[in-house]
Design an enzyme around this catalytic site. Structure first.
Site, PDB file in Angstrom:
ATOM      1  CD1 TRP A 171     111.265  36.439 -30.301  1.00 39.80           C
ATOM      2  CD2 TRP A 171     112.527  36.961 -32.085  1.00 39.80           C
ATOM      3  NE1 TRP A 171     110.433  36.877 -31.295  1.00 39.80           N
ATOM      4  CE2 TRP A 171     111.173  37.208 -32.411  1.00 39.80           C
ATOM      5  CE3 TRP A 171     113.498  37.217 -33.053  1.00 39.80           C
ATOM      6  CZ2 TRP A 171     110.770  37.701 -33.661  1.00 39.80           C
ATOM      7  CZ3 TRP A 171     113.095  37.716 -34.293  1.00 39.80           C
ATOM      8  CH2 TRP A 171     111.750  37.942 -34.582  1.00 39.80           C
ATOM      9  CD  GLU A 214     106.535  41.453 -40.697  1.00 38.94           C
ATOM     10  OE1 GLU A 214     106.785  42.486 -40.042  1.00 38.94           O
ATOM     11  OE2 GLU A 214     105.688  40.601 -40.349  1.00 38.94           O
ATOM     12  CD  GLU A 250     105.182  44.111 -36.382  1.00 42.84           C
ATOM     13  OE1 GLU A 250     105.643  43.675 -37.448  1.00 42.84           O
ATOM     14  OE2 GLU A 250     104.216  43.600 -35.797  1.00 42.84           O
ATOM     15  CG  HIS A 270     108.444  40.684 -37.156  1.00 48.46           C
ATOM     16  ND1 HIS A 270     107.119  41.010 -36.968  1.00 48.46           N
ATOM     17  CD2 HIS A 270     108.888  40.266 -35.939  1.00 48.46           C
ATOM     18  CE1 HIS A 270     106.794  40.789 -35.705  1.00 48.46           C
ATOM     19  NE2 HIS A 270     107.843  40.356 -35.058  1.00 48.46           N
ATOM     20  CD  GLU A 298     100.200  43.783 -35.655  1.00 46.73           C
ATOM     21  OE1 GLU A 298     100.750  42.838 -36.252  1.00 46.73           O
ATOM     22  OE2 GLU A 298     100.835  44.726 -35.166  1.00 46.73           O
ATOM     23  CB  THR A 311     100.527  39.739 -39.832  1.00 49.65           C
ATOM     24  OG1 THR A 311      99.829  40.910 -40.196  1.00 49.65           O
ATOM     25  CG2 THR A 311     101.899  39.777 -40.428  1.00 49.65           C
ATOM     26  CG  ASP A 341     107.254  39.301 -31.793  1.00 51.49           C
ATOM     27  OD1 ASP A 341     107.310  38.783 -30.659  1.00 51.49           O
ATOM     28  OD2 ASP A 341     108.244  39.786 -32.377  1.00 51.49           O
ATOM     29  CD  GLU A 342     103.336  40.102 -36.960  1.00 48.80           C
ATOM     30  OE1 GLU A 342     102.826  41.099 -36.428  1.00 48.80           O
ATOM     31  OE2 GLU A 342     104.165  40.185 -37.894  1.00 48.80           O
ATOM     32  CG  HIS A 377     102.416  43.234 -31.982  1.00 46.31           C
ATOM     33  ND1 HIS A 377     103.353  43.240 -32.988  1.00 46.31           N
ATOM     34  CD2 HIS A 377     103.111  43.389 -30.836  1.00 46.31           C
ATOM     35  CE1 HIS A 377     104.568  43.394 -32.466  1.00 46.31           C
ATOM     36  NE2 HIS A 377     104.436  43.478 -31.165  1.00 46.31           N
TER      37      HIS A 377
HETATM   38 FE   FE2 Z   1     102.592  42.998 -37.058  1.00 50.07          FE
HETATM   39 FE   FE2 Z   2     105.501  41.822 -38.311  1.00 50.02          FE
END
Ligand code: FE2
Ligand code: FE2
Length: 325
Positions: free
Chosen positions: A34, A77, A112, A115, A165, A168, A197-198, A201
């Protein structure tokens, strides 16, 4: 049973093939990723200003603390240059285009980077933020850097990133939930994307530690213990505003996060418990005496921290951030 490896360089090399084999599941390709533009009004379209109007209406309904936390999250971020350069300066971390480590570090950074972009643009359009004040905080944070106390050691660093991570992910997820409750479904969606995403990760970093436990259990346990003794600090712990002393704004930011339940001292303990479970700390074998002692410390820690967390009262004092007029 894999033969024990005792040096960090060897372990990083051993892990490199694991990273290479799994890179396609660790990262998403650009094509399938995205982009911030997918989630925000398109300036090329005639309805752009109408969309902004709606965005601003929704943003108006958000509480002060939530907005402050969102701005703090964005600044965190946006300090991505610090995190990327930190990853590459981990001792013995390769930095050449052919290395799977380099591909992971660069790929992680590229994901990242979306973000901060997304949150920043949302905040800009919301009309509720003093952008100059926010940007000054970001510049400060990048210039001030951070001190994570990982000593540039890969084992300590991966404990840190596993923790961080996950933290977050939790905080973006909670902001999403609160935003939804307060009537901003778009912001909820956008924070949900970031949290996704976090989460991925976090899983990757946890798998690095898993692998290290297989080949160098005592040293991995000692690194875990050491990080927990020092306490995991947030990457934005030096956050400040113009005219405010270094780190002080960060305190107000975490107070707000604690107050609305975006990230609390209970979450800190919960993450620790999850890591202990995920890494099967209780069942690690083949450790020396020091490793065993480190495990004892780690296993006893959640209950100790819980008692401390229970005694802590949610901070009441509201602070007036310079970011919000
Ligand atoms: Fe992250
Ligand atoms: Fe992030």
């Amino acid at each position: 049973m894999i033969a024990a490896i005792s040096s960090r360089v060897e372990v990083l090399k051993y892990l490199e093939s694991f990273v290479a084999e799994n890179l396609s599941s660790f990262l998403k390709t650009v094509e399938e990723s995205w982009q911030p533009a997918d989630l925000l009004p398109d300036p090329r379209l005639d309805n752009f200003f109408d969309e902004i109007k709606l965005l601003r209406e929704r943003a108006k309904s958000l509480s002060y603390d939530l907005f402050a936390v969102l701005i703090g999250d964005t600044i965190t971020e946006e300090a991505l240059p610090t995190y990327e350069s930190w990853l590459f300066s981990i001792t013995d971390m390769p930095n050449n285009p052919d290395s799977a480590w380099t591909k992971w570090n660069r790929g992680w950074t590229s994901e990242e980077n979306r973000h901060g972009d997304l949150l920043n643009r949302y905040l800009f359009l919301s009309g509720r933020v003093n952008m100059r004040e926010m940007e000054a905080s970001t510049q400060y944070l990048i210039a001030d850097g951070f001190d994570l106390q990982t000593d540039m050691d890969p084992y300590r660093s991966f404990v840190y990133t596993s923790y961080q991570e996950t933290a977050t992910q939790i905080s973006h997820r909670r902001v999403a939930q609160i935003a939804k409750r307060e009537g901003d479904v778009v912001l909820a969606k956008l924070c949900g994307y970031i949290a996704g995403d976090e989460a991925r990760h976090a899983k990757v970093y946890k798998s690095f530690v898993d692998k290290i436990f297989e080949v160098d259990p005592s040293e991995m346990m000692l690194a875990f213990e050491d990080m927990m003794r020092k306490k995991i600090v947030m990457p934005a712990h030096y956050m400040r505003e113009l005219g405010v002393e270094i780190g002080q704004t960060f305190g107000h930011f975490t107070d707000a996060a604690q107050r609305i339940g975006v990230y609390t001292s209970h979450d800190y303990v919960n993450i620790l418990e999850d890591l202990i479970k995920d890494w099967k700390v209780e069942h690690i074998t083949g450790m020396n005496e020091a490793g065993e002692k480190a495990r004892d410390y780690i296993m006893a820690l959640p209950n100790r921290l819980k008692r401390v967390a229970e005694r802590m009262k949610p901070p009441q004092r509201e602070y007036k951030f310079r970011w919000i007029d």
